[in-house]
Design a protein around this motif. Structure first.
Motif, short mmCIF file in Angstrom:
data_model
loop_
_atom_site.label_atom_id
_atom_site.label_comp_id
_atom_site.label_asym_id
_atom_site.label_seq_id
_atom_site.Cartn_x
_atom_site.Cartn_y
_atom_site.Cartn_z
N MET A 100 0.85 -1.20 0.00
CA MET A 100 0.00 0.00 0.00
C MET A 100 0.88 1.24 0.00
O MET A 100 1.74 1.40 0.87
N VAL A 101 0.65 2.11 -1.00
CA VAL A 101 1.43 3.33 -1.16
C VAL A 101 0.47 4.51 -1.19
O VAL A 101 -0.54 4.46 -1.89
N GLY A 102 0.78 5.58 -0.44
CA GLY A 102 -0.09 6.75 -0.46
C GLY A 102 0.70 8.03 -0.35
O GLY A 102 1.72 8.10 0.35
N ALA A 123 3.35 -4.39 3.21
CA ALA A 123 4.35 -3.32 3.18
C ALA A 123 3.61 -2.00 2.98
O ALA A 123 2.70 -1.91 2.14
N LEU A 124 3.98 -0.98 3.74
CA LEU A 124 3.33 0.32 3.69
C LEU A 124 4.36 1.38 3.32
O LEU A 124 5.43 1.45 3.93
N ILE A 125 4.03 2.19 2.31
CA ILE A 125 4.90 3.30 1.90
C ILE A 125 4.06 4.56 1.90
O ILE A 125 3.04 4.63 1.20
N THR A 126 4.45 5.55 2.69
CA THR A 126 3.71 6.80 2.76
C THR A 126 4.63 7.96 2.39
O THR A 126 5.81 7.97 2.77
N LEU A 127 4.08 8.92 1.67
CA LEU A 127 4.84 10.07 1.19
C LEU A 127 4.21 11.35 1.71
O LEU A 127 2.99 11.55 1.60
N SER A 128 5.03 12.18 2.31
CA SER A 128 4.71 13.57 2.69
C SER A 128 3.92 13.75 3.98
O SER A 128 4.16 14.71 4.70
N VAL A 129 2.96 12.88 4.26
CA VAL A 129 2.11 13.07 5.45
C VAL A 129 2.42 12.01 6.49
O VAL A 129 2.18 10.82 6.26
N PRO A 256 5.63 -3.25 8.16
CA PRO A 256 6.87 -2.50 7.91
C PRO A 256 6.57 -1.31 7.01
O PRO A 256 5.82 -1.43 6.04
N THR A 257 7.16 -0.17 7.36
CA THR A 257 6.77 1.11 6.75
C THR A 257 7.97 1.89 6.26
O THR A 257 8.99 2.01 6.96
N LEU A 258 7.83 2.45 5.07
CA LEU A 258 8.79 3.40 4.52
C LEU A 258 8.11 4.75 4.42
O LEU A 258 7.02 4.86 3.87
N PHE A 259 8.75 5.79 4.96
CA PHE A 259 8.20 7.14 4.88
C PHE A 259 9.20 8.05 4.18
O PHE A 259 10.39 8.08 4.53
N GLU A 311 13.59 -0.89 -3.45
CA GLU A 311 14.45 -1.55 -2.46
C GLU A 311 13.65 -1.99 -1.25
O GLU A 311 13.85 -3.10 -0.72
N PHE A 312 12.73 -1.17 -0.82
CA PHE A 312 11.91 -1.50 0.34
C PHE A 312 10.99 -2.68 0.03
O PHE A 312 10.88 -3.64 0.81
#
Length: 320
Positions: A100-102, A123-129, A256-259, A311-312
């Protein structure tokens, strides 16, 4: 990519949801949720790298945007309803494990989906917030105290009709100012609370090199039918969001999260406290600050975003 993406129109959760996808049918699903004032096409620079890595990419036009339905009722846009749209769409495609990417508002939906679906979201990837748990009070209460009678764009968006009257008057100018205006920071303006978002002397300037006129035409088309009413209704649910998420109080992010955030992103200033507290609420967190980058991170620094993203995912949700 625009011409090769498959399009679906799904009847679910009480609305018709528009969704684009690309990649092999057996590829592992990666969901990309756009923010304001954007569209599914905001992810155009991520699609090919993800597809090449063996993923099938799903890009909904979020409720209120594009060919998705835009209910008139403000209450139809609370965060749990927005999450329910995506949960129902994942059910439609039979997804039991997803990435999930947002970005922006899409990041907020992604955060809450991770609370609601800690097993399905691998796997969670969040951008900006960023995220630091459910606040102790509705965010709009905190904003009113912090702004102390000065202009705050989120508070300006609260009154139905007021912002629409300004922003829908010239959608082309609105989108260019919101997304590409560089001389002033529209999110951090120091002026009276009863002001408008735009001043008459604001000039739109040229599009940045990462957005061609053809690209911009897709954004323009997104708002041609509904205007910005549905998108603005997301902002009008801060208090309702606080009430409906009470059962999630105290819950932390398990996947697991990438910000990622840009060093010039104004959200970094607005959410400095949340950024500081985020590691306490996200158990398995990687975060990076991208240099010379503003808010439109996946387009401004597409190559670097894609490198971090792939990579994540390779570590936590490897491709086929």
């Amino acid at each position: 990519m625009h011409n090769t993406a498959d399009h679906f129109q799904l009847d679910l959760n009480g609305i018709s949801l528009s969704l684009y996808c690309a990649g092999p049918e057996q590829g592992k699903p990666a969901w990309l949720l756009h923010g304001f004032p954007e569209c599914w096409y905001s992810w155009r620079q991520q699609v090919d790298p993800l597809v090449a890595a063996g993923y099938r990419v799903f890009m909904p036009e979020m409720r209120g945007y594009g060919r998705s339905e835009a209910p008139a009722d403000v209450a139809a846009y609370d965060v749990l309803t927005l999450c329910a749209d995506i949960r129902a769409a994942m059910d439609h495609f039979g997804h039991t494990q997803v990435a999930m990417v947002g970005h922006d508002w899409g990041a907020m939906v992604a955060w809450y989906l991770a609370l609601l679906e800690p097993v399905r979201i691998k796997a969670l990837i969040t951008l900006s917030v960023p995220f630091a748990g459910r606040p102790r009070r509705p965010a709009t209460e905190i904003m009113r105290e912090a702004s102390a009678g000065r202009f705050n764009y989120i508070l300006y968006f609260q009154e139905p009709g007021r912002a629409e009257h300004e922003l829908d008057a010239d959608i082309d100018r609105t989108l260019r100012l919101l997304m590409y205006f560089e001389e002033r920071n529209l999110l951090l303006q120091d002026k009276p609370a009863d002001g408008r978002l735009f001043e008459d002397d604001m000039q739109v300037g040229a599009l940045p090199d990462w957005c061609t006129e053809d690209d911009f035409a897709v954004y323009r088309h997104t708002f041609a039918q509904h205007g910005l009413r549905g998108a603005l209704n997301w902002y009008r649910n801060f208090e309702r969001n606080w009430h409906v998420t009470e059962p999630l109080q105290g819950q932390t992010i398990k996947p697991p999260t990438l910000f990622l955030i840009g060093d010039h992103d104004p959200v970094g200033k607005l959410e400095a406290y949340t950024l500081k507290k985020m590691p306490e609420w996200v158990g398995d967190l990687q975060q990076h600050v991208l240099k010379d980058c503003g808010h439109w991170i996946q387009n401004e620094q597409a190559e670097q975003v894609n490198q971090y993203l792939l990579e994540f995912l390779d570590s936590h949700f490897p491709g086929c």
